[in-house]
Motif scaffolding. Structure first.
Motif, PDB file in Angstrom:
ATOM      1  N   GLN A   1     -15.653  -4.438   2.427  1.00  0.00           N
ATOM      2  CA  GLN A   1     -16.870  -3.924   3.088  1.00  0.00           C
ATOM      3  C   GLN A   1     -16.300  -2.771   3.914  1.00  0.00           C
ATOM      4  OE1 GLN A   1     -19.624  -6.912   4.327  1.00  0.00           O
ATOM      5  NE2 GLN A   1     -20.403  -6.684   2.432  1.00  0.00           N
ATOM      6  N   ALA A   2     -17.289  -1.601   4.322  1.00  0.00           N
ATOM      7  CA  ALA A   2     -16.721  -0.720   5.230  1.00  0.00           C
ATOM      8  C   ALA A   2     -16.587  -1.438   6.636  1.00  0.00           C
ATOM      9  CB  ALA A   2     -17.765   0.158   5.364  1.00  0.00           C
ATOM     10  N   GLY A   3     -15.594  -0.953   7.200  1.00  0.00           N
ATOM     11  CA  GLY A   3     -15.167  -1.563   8.558  1.00  0.00           C
ATOM     12  C   GLY A   3     -14.146  -2.756   8.574  1.00  0.00           C
ATOM     13  N   ASP A   4     -14.071  -3.444   7.295  1.00  0.00           N
ATOM     14  CA  ASP A   4     -12.918  -4.569   7.052  1.00  0.00           C
ATOM     15  C   ASP A   4     -11.447  -4.019   7.299  1.00  0.00           C
ATOM     16  OD1 ASP A   4     -14.775  -6.602   4.456  1.00  0.00           O
ATOM     17  OD2 ASP A   4     -14.835  -6.176   6.731  1.00  0.00           O
ATOM     18  N   SER A   5     -10.620  -5.071   7.343  1.00  0.00           N
ATOM     19  CA  SER A   5      -9.220  -4.591   7.181  1.00  0.00           C
ATOM     20  C   SER A   5      -8.527  -5.176   5.938  1.00  0.00           C
ATOM     21  CB  SER A   5      -8.543  -5.207   8.605  1.00  0.00           C
ATOM     22  OG  SER A   5      -8.972  -4.768   9.741  1.00  0.00           O
ATOM     23  N   LEU A   6      -7.423  -4.594   5.701  1.00  0.00           N
ATOM     24  CA  LEU A   6      -6.981  -5.023   4.281  1.00  0.00           C
ATOM     25  C   LEU A   6      -5.302  -4.669   4.492  1.00  0.00           C
ATOM     26  CD1 LEU A   6      -7.705  -6.132   1.541  1.00  0.00           C
ATOM     27  CD2 LEU A   6      -7.499  -3.980   0.701  1.00  0.00           C
ATOM     28  N   SER A   7      -4.589  -5.759   3.964  1.00  0.00           N
ATOM     29  CA  SER A   7      -3.142  -5.302   4.043  1.00  0.00           C
ATOM     30  C   SER A   7      -2.479  -5.441   2.655  1.00  0.00           C
ATOM     31  CB  SER A   7      -2.402  -6.386   4.590  1.00  0.00           C
ATOM     32  OG  SER A   7      -0.962  -6.368   4.770  1.00  0.00           O
ATOM     33  N   LEU A   8      -1.838  -4.344   2.335  1.00  0.00           N
ATOM     34  CA  LEU A   8      -1.268  -3.954   0.914  1.00  0.00           C
ATOM     35  C   LEU A   8       0.346  -4.262   1.281  1.00  0.00           C
ATOM     36  CD1 LEU A   8      -2.732  -0.806  -0.198  1.00  0.00           C
ATOM     37  CD2 LEU A   8      -3.683  -3.198  -0.558  1.00  0.00           C
ATOM     38  N   SER A   9       0.991  -4.807   0.212  1.00  0.00           N
ATOM     39  CA  SER A   9       2.454  -5.075   0.160  1.00  0.00           C
ATOM     40  C   SER A   9       2.976  -4.323  -1.070  1.00  0.00           C
ATOM     41  CB  SER A   9       2.819  -6.566  -0.044  1.00  0.00           C
ATOM     42  OG  SER A   9       2.195  -7.308   1.299  1.00  0.00           O
ATOM     43  N   CYS A  10       4.153  -3.686  -0.695  1.00  0.00           N
ATOM     44  CA  CYS A  10       4.973  -3.398  -1.770  1.00  0.00           C
ATOM     45  C   CYS A  10       6.334  -3.803  -1.739  1.00  0.00           C
ATOM     46  CB  CYS A  10       5.327  -1.773  -1.439  1.00  0.00           C
ATOM     47  SG  CYS A  10       6.210  -0.976  -2.688  1.00  0.00           S
ATOM     48  N   VAL A  11       6.975  -4.560  -2.720  1.00  0.00           N
ATOM     49  CA  VAL A  11       8.192  -5.241  -2.984  1.00  0.00           C
ATOM     50  C   VAL A  11       9.193  -4.470  -3.519  1.00  0.00           C
ATOM     51  CG1 VAL A  11       9.406  -7.312  -3.662  1.00  0.00           C
ATOM     52  CG2 VAL A  11       7.230  -7.406  -2.481  1.00  0.00           C
ATOM     53  N   VAL A  12      10.272  -4.150  -3.149  1.00  0.00           N
ATOM     54  CA  VAL A  12      11.175  -3.357  -4.073  1.00  0.00           C
ATOM     55  C   VAL A  12      12.198  -4.104  -4.235  1.00  0.00           C
ATOM     56  CG1 VAL A  12      12.659  -1.184  -3.594  1.00  0.00           C
ATOM     57  CG2 VAL A  12      10.583  -1.226  -2.488  1.00  0.00           C
ATOM     58  N   SER A  13      12.726  -4.137  -5.723  1.00  0.00           N
ATOM     59  CA  SER A  13      13.881  -4.569  -6.307  1.00  0.00           C
ATOM     60  C   SER A  13      14.833  -3.674  -7.049  1.00  0.00           C
ATOM     61  CB  SER A  13      13.194  -5.950  -6.921  1.00  0.00           C
ATOM     62  OG  SER A  13      12.398  -5.319  -7.931  1.00  0.00           O
ATOM     63  N   GLY A  14      16.021  -4.205  -7.161  1.00  0.00           N
ATOM     64  CA  GLY A  14      16.786  -3.733  -8.121  1.00  0.00           C
ATOM     65  C   GLY A  14      17.755  -2.479  -7.597  1.00  0.00           C
ATOM     66  N   GLY A  15      17.434  -2.178  -6.461  1.00  0.00           N
ATOM     67  CA  GLY A  15      18.272  -1.235  -5.768  1.00  0.00           C
ATOM     68  C   GLY A  15      19.268  -1.815  -5.208  1.00  0.00           C
ATOM     69  N   THR A  16      20.088  -0.863  -4.672  1.00  0.00           N
ATOM     70  CA  THR A  16      21.371  -1.424  -3.641  1.00  0.00           C
ATOM     71  C   THR A  16      21.313  -0.928  -2.318  1.00  0.00           C
ATOM     72  OG1 THR A  16      22.745   0.452  -4.372  1.00  0.00           O
ATOM     73  CG2 THR A  16      23.017  -1.612  -5.500  1.00  0.00           C
ATOM     74  N   GLY A  17      21.212  -1.814  -1.153  1.00  0.00           N
ATOM     75  CA  GLY A  17      20.908  -1.281  -0.049  1.00  0.00           C
ATOM     76  C   GLY A  17      19.452  -1.028   0.174  1.00  0.00           C
ATOM     77  N   SER A  18      19.275  -0.272   1.550  1.00  0.00           N
ATOM     78  CA  SER A  18      17.881   0.199   1.866  1.00  0.00           C
ATOM     79  C   SER A  18      17.763   1.512   2.155  1.00  0.00           C
ATOM     80  CB  SER A  18      17.485  -0.772   2.905  1.00  0.00           C
ATOM     81  OG  SER A  18      18.219  -0.744   3.940  1.00  0.00           O
ATOM     82  N   ASP A  19      18.585   2.338   1.627  1.00  0.00           N
ATOM     83  CA  ASP A  19      18.670   3.844   2.006  1.00  0.00           C
ATOM     84  C   ASP A  19      17.712   4.821   1.104  1.00  0.00           C
ATOM     85  OD1 ASP A  19      21.570   4.968  -0.049  1.00  0.00           O
ATOM     86  OD2 ASP A  19      20.247   3.324  -0.248  1.00  0.00           O
ATOM     87  N   TYR A  20      16.606   4.157   1.235  1.00  0.00           N
ATOM     88  CA  TYR A  20      15.513   4.773   0.532  1.00  0.00           C
ATOM     89  C   TYR A  20      14.004   4.810   1.463  1.00  0.00           C
ATOM     90  CZ  TYR A  20      14.081   0.037  -0.389  1.00  0.00           C
ATOM     91  OH  TYR A  20      13.850  -1.350  -0.127  1.00  0.00           O
ATOM     92  N   ALA A  21      13.452   6.051   1.480  1.00  0.00           N
ATOM     93  CA  ALA A  21      12.034   6.390   2.301  1.00  0.00           C
ATOM     94  C   ALA A  21      11.189   5.726   1.078  1.00  0.00           C
ATOM     95  CB  ALA A  21      12.130   7.613   2.642  1.00  0.00           C
ATOM     96  N   VAL A  22       9.973   5.310   1.861  1.00  0.00           N
ATOM     97  CA  VAL A  22       9.091   4.835   0.817  1.00  0.00           C
ATOM     98  C   VAL A  22       7.513   5.430   1.631  1.00  0.00           C
ATOM     99  CG1 VAL A  22       7.476   2.660   0.259  1.00  0.00           C
ATOM    100  CG2 VAL A  22      10.068   2.637   0.563  1.00  0.00           C
ATOM    101  N   GLY A  23       6.828   6.021   0.621  1.00  0.00           N
ATOM    102  CA  GLY A  23       5.566   6.342   0.727  1.00  0.00           C
ATOM    103  C   GLY A  23       4.572   5.721   0.138  1.00  0.00           C
ATOM    104  N   TRP A  24       3.334   5.795   0.761  1.00  0.00           N
ATOM    105  CA  TRP A  24       2.023   5.115   0.152  1.00  0.00           C
ATOM    106  C   TRP A  24       1.352   6.575  -0.231  1.00  0.00           C
ATOM    107  CZ3 TRP A  24       0.842   0.640  -1.419  1.00  0.00           C
ATOM    108  CH2 TRP A  24       1.415  -0.660  -0.885  1.00  0.00           C
ATOM    109  N   PHE A  25       0.737   6.544  -1.677  1.00  0.00           N
ATOM    110  CA  PHE A  25      -0.239   7.487  -2.010  1.00  0.00           C
ATOM    111  C   PHE A  25      -1.316   6.988  -2.536  1.00  0.00           C
ATOM    112  CE2 PHE A  25       2.494  11.499  -1.912  1.00  0.00           C
ATOM    113  CZ  PHE A  25       3.802  10.639  -1.688  1.00  0.00           C
ATOM    114  N   ARG A  26      -2.438   7.544  -2.792  1.00  0.00           N
ATOM    115  CA  ARG A  26      -3.640   6.958  -3.171  1.00  0.00           C
ATOM    116  C   ARG A  26      -4.311   8.186  -4.251  1.00  0.00           C
ATOM    117  NH1 ARG A  26      -7.277   6.661   2.244  1.00  0.00           N
ATOM    118  NH2 ARG A  26      -7.622   8.907   2.485  1.00  0.00           N
TER     119      ARG A  26
END
Length: 128
Positions: free
Chosen positions: A13-38
């Motif tokens: 509902q309007a005014g509520d809070s929500l948490s989204l998660s994005c799990v990344v797999s298959g890559g090497t290291g963490s040298d990547y930037a991440v964006g959220w789009f909608r």
């Protein structure tokens, strides 16, 4: 092959809070930037926010600034999007995406065409 999987989208509902998660797999290291789009029905995909590979730099679209918070845990290869004070206009399919670079500039992270990998999306619906 880098794989991104989003989760957490649901009806709220309007005014509520929500948490989204994005799990990344298959890559090497963490040298990547991440964006959220909608993408809302009948509209183009739009930038929401992004976080640099280190997590030290973040950026938000004006419409979500102060309401959304992006963070990452490189040890768990997870990126979180905490959303609060949700509005009906936040209704959309939310996608996380990644590009492998240490460069974090607005011309890079705001443009969906610069991202190498995409998740399948998770639906967020905010009722009024």
């Amino acid at each position: 092959q880098v794989l991104l999987v989003e989760s957490g989208g649901r009806l709220v509902q309007a005014g509520d809070s929500l948490s989204l998660s994005c799990v990344v797999s298959g890559g090497t290291g963490s040298d990547y930037a991440v964006g959220w789009f909608r993408q809302a029905p009948g509209k183009e995909r739009e930038f929401v926010c992004a976080i640099s590979y280190s997590g030290h730099s973040v950026a938000y679209e004006d419409a979500v600034k102060g309401r959304f918070t992006i963070s990452r845990d490189n040890g768990k290869n997870t990126i979180q999007l905490e959303m609060s004070s949700l509005r009906p206009e936040d209704t959309a399919v939310y996608y996380c995406a990644a590009y492998q670079s240490t460069i974090f500039t607005s011309t890079r992270y705001r443009n969906s065409g610069n991202y190498d990998y995409w998740g399948q999306g998770t639906q967020v619906t905010v009722s009024s």
